[in-house]
Design an enzyme around this catalytic site. Structure first.
Site, short mmCIF file in Angstrom:
data_model
loop_
_atom_site.label_atom_id
_atom_site.label_comp_id
_atom_site.label_asym_id
_atom_site.label_seq_id
_atom_site.Cartn_x
_atom_site.Cartn_y
_atom_site.Cartn_z
N ASP A 1 -27.90 33.06 105.09
CA ASP A 1 -26.56 32.79 105.62
C ASP A 1 -26.38 33.31 107.05
OD1 ASP A 1 -25.88 31.53 103.29
OD2 ASP A 1 -24.79 33.24 102.45
N ARG B 1 -19.39 29.41 108.72
CA ARG B 1 -20.41 30.20 109.43
C ARG B 1 -20.75 29.60 110.80
NH1 ARG B 1 -20.77 34.15 106.23
NH2 ARG B 1 -20.91 33.88 103.99
N LYS C 1 -26.41 23.45 102.98
CA LYS C 1 -25.34 24.47 102.90
C LYS C 1 -24.00 23.76 103.12
CE LYS C 1 -27.90 27.97 101.97
NZ LYS C 1 -27.80 28.57 100.65
N GLY D 1 -19.82 26.78 96.77
CA GLY D 1 -21.05 26.45 96.03
C GLY D 1 -21.32 27.49 94.96
N SER E 1 -20.57 37.27 97.65
CA SER E 1 -21.36 37.07 96.42
C SER E 1 -20.94 38.05 95.34
CB SER E 1 -22.85 37.28 96.72
OG SER E 1 -23.30 36.31 97.63
#
Ligand code: S3P
Length: 443
Positions: free
Chosen positions: A330, A403, A357, A99, A22
């Site tokens: 997450d 993930r 997600k 995303g 991020s």
């Protein structure tokens, strides 16, 4: 495809996980919109963040990408051109699997004088974009879904004057919040975004460091707001990206699953809006110590993790819900793996966001854990895990979701037999060296 056997050896030693995803995205985006240069160390060289670099290069921003000879830590230099310095790209912009790139960039593009088309891979083209189309339209932007299905490709028409809005987001999503705030930088009045619970606040923290007039407020009822007063120019800064707690979570889980493990994960970001996983695991009895805590604007610490037998809360039950969920959204796939190995019942609620997600993670977690012999049931907004049964090896379908691949690679370390992760390549989205680092900790 990669095959992984039950580990007969504990995890030992030290590891640096790659930079926070991020923060890496934002450092390039905000650097591009700032006057002067932004120098970024510890940038995550995963496919998602490289998509962000690629998009901004297409928007006319010069970005240098060098390796530091000593530790091999990458340095990125972004030559910002100010809020109004982007130029029209020659082609549509492609955001890959990201995303964050898609939604944050849409907020910036909505305020430009030129038109753009924004799209990504198959997964991106199925993720909901109405959540940003709606508020951006309220701000005066002209943004629509090419196929009319509220998904990308997005057509964004330029030359619109934007107005500040007060928006009550139905979801606690940092991507939605950040998209609106970035459009707000170009608006004629204040922008306020309320969300049901505070989502990760990197945009607020970082934009402030770049010179923006922005802050968070949380009212007595716990409702969270981000408030932006436009008009302050952004200035390039130095960003030192901490390690990504979402990547660290896989090794934390591995150390908790494999008896005798004792590892240190260095320089991990512990921003309170991201570190719910640490609180929850500690409540379940995990031995995790924070060492060398550094209270920078994005705080960080070394995480010392030792194997621990986990337990549930009252009556062997553990419930995760509400405001905690956005702080570990997450990490829920890897948390589910840990919870499935613990001798307790874990109920995850208020996590319907998992369905939208990179894959439908409620399904991906439940289907794959069932294949591994776990007693688990999906619910509308989460799952119920009756933990404690031994894991058995299985063939894991990742749906191309990084993930899910990494979570089940860790589950495999505790499963009898040989687990195969079909499509292991997707780990490159956020952690290209994941399997190498895991192997080193197991030597
Ligand atoms: C992110 C926000 C979260 C998270 C994603 C990264 C960000 O998404 O799941 O991996 O950098 O803002 P949502 O905002 O959709 O919850």
């Amino acid at each position: 495809m990669i095959s992984i056997e039950k580990s007969s050896k504990p995890l030992k030693g030290h590891v640096y996980v790659p930079g926070d995803k991020s923060i890496s995205h934002r450092s390039v985006m905000f650097g591009a919109l700032a006057d002067g240069t932004t120098e970024i160390t510890g940038f995550l060289e995963g496919a998602d963040c490289l998509s962000t670099i690629d998009c901004f290069r297409k928007l006319g921003i010069q970005i240098e990408h060098t390796q530091r000879p000593v530790h091999g830590v990458p340095t990125i230099t972004v030559h910002g051109r100010g809020l109004h310095g982007l130029s029209a790209p020659d082609t549509g912009l492609f955001t890959g699997n990201s995303g964050t790139t898609t939604r944050l960039l849409a907020g910036i593009l909505a305020a430009q004088p030129f038109d753009t088309v924004l799209t990504g891979d198959n997964s991106i083209e199925q993720r909901p974009m109405n959540r940003i189309i709606k508020p951006l339209t309220q701000m005066g932007a002209d943004i629509s879904s090419l196929k009319g299905n509220d998904c990308a490709p997005l057509i964004i028409k330029g030359g619109k004057r934007l107005r500040g809005i007060t928006y009550h987001s139905p979801v606690a999503s940092a991507q939605v919040k950040s998209c609106i705030l970035l459009a707000g930088l170009y608006s004629d009045s204040d922008t306020v975004v309320y969300e049901p619970a505070l989502s990760r606040n990197h945009t607020e923290i970082m934009l402030r460091a770049y010179g923006a007039d922005i802050h968070n407020e949380v009212d007595v009822k716990g409702s969270a707001a981000a408030i932006l007063h436009p008009g302050s120019p952004l200035r390039g800064i130095k960003v030192n990206v901490p390690g990504d707690i979402s990547s660290a979570a896989y090794f934390i889980a591995a150390a908790l699953l494999v008896p005798g493990s004792d590892i240190v994960i260095h320089n991990v970001g512990i921003n309170k809006t991201r570190s719910g996983i640490l609180c929850v695991l500690k409540q379940m009895g995990a031995d995790i110590e924070l060492e060398n805590v550094d209270e920078s604007i994005e705080p960080r610490a070394d995480l010392h993790v030792r194997y621990s037998q986990l337990h549930g809360g009252v009556n062997g039950r553990f419930e995760l819900s509400g405001k905690l969920i956005p702080t570990m959204i997450d990490e829920l796939p890897i948390f589910a793996v840990v919870a499935a190995s613990a001798n307790c019942t874990t109920i995850i609620k208020d996590a319907a966001e998992l369905k939208v997600k990179e894959s439908n993670r409620i399904d991906a977690i439940c289907n794959n854990l069932k294949l591994m012999g776990v007693d688990i049931e999906p619910t509308d907004d989460g799952m119920i895990i009756n933990g404690g049964r031994p894991f058995v090896a299985a063939d894991i379908e990742t749906e191309g979701d990084h993930r899910i691949a990494m979570s089940f690679a860790i589950a495999a370390l505790a499963a009898n037999g040989q687990t195969r992760i079909i499509d292991d390549k997707c780990v490159g989205i956020s952690y290209p060296a994941f399997f190498n680092d895991l192997k080193r900790l197991l030597q």
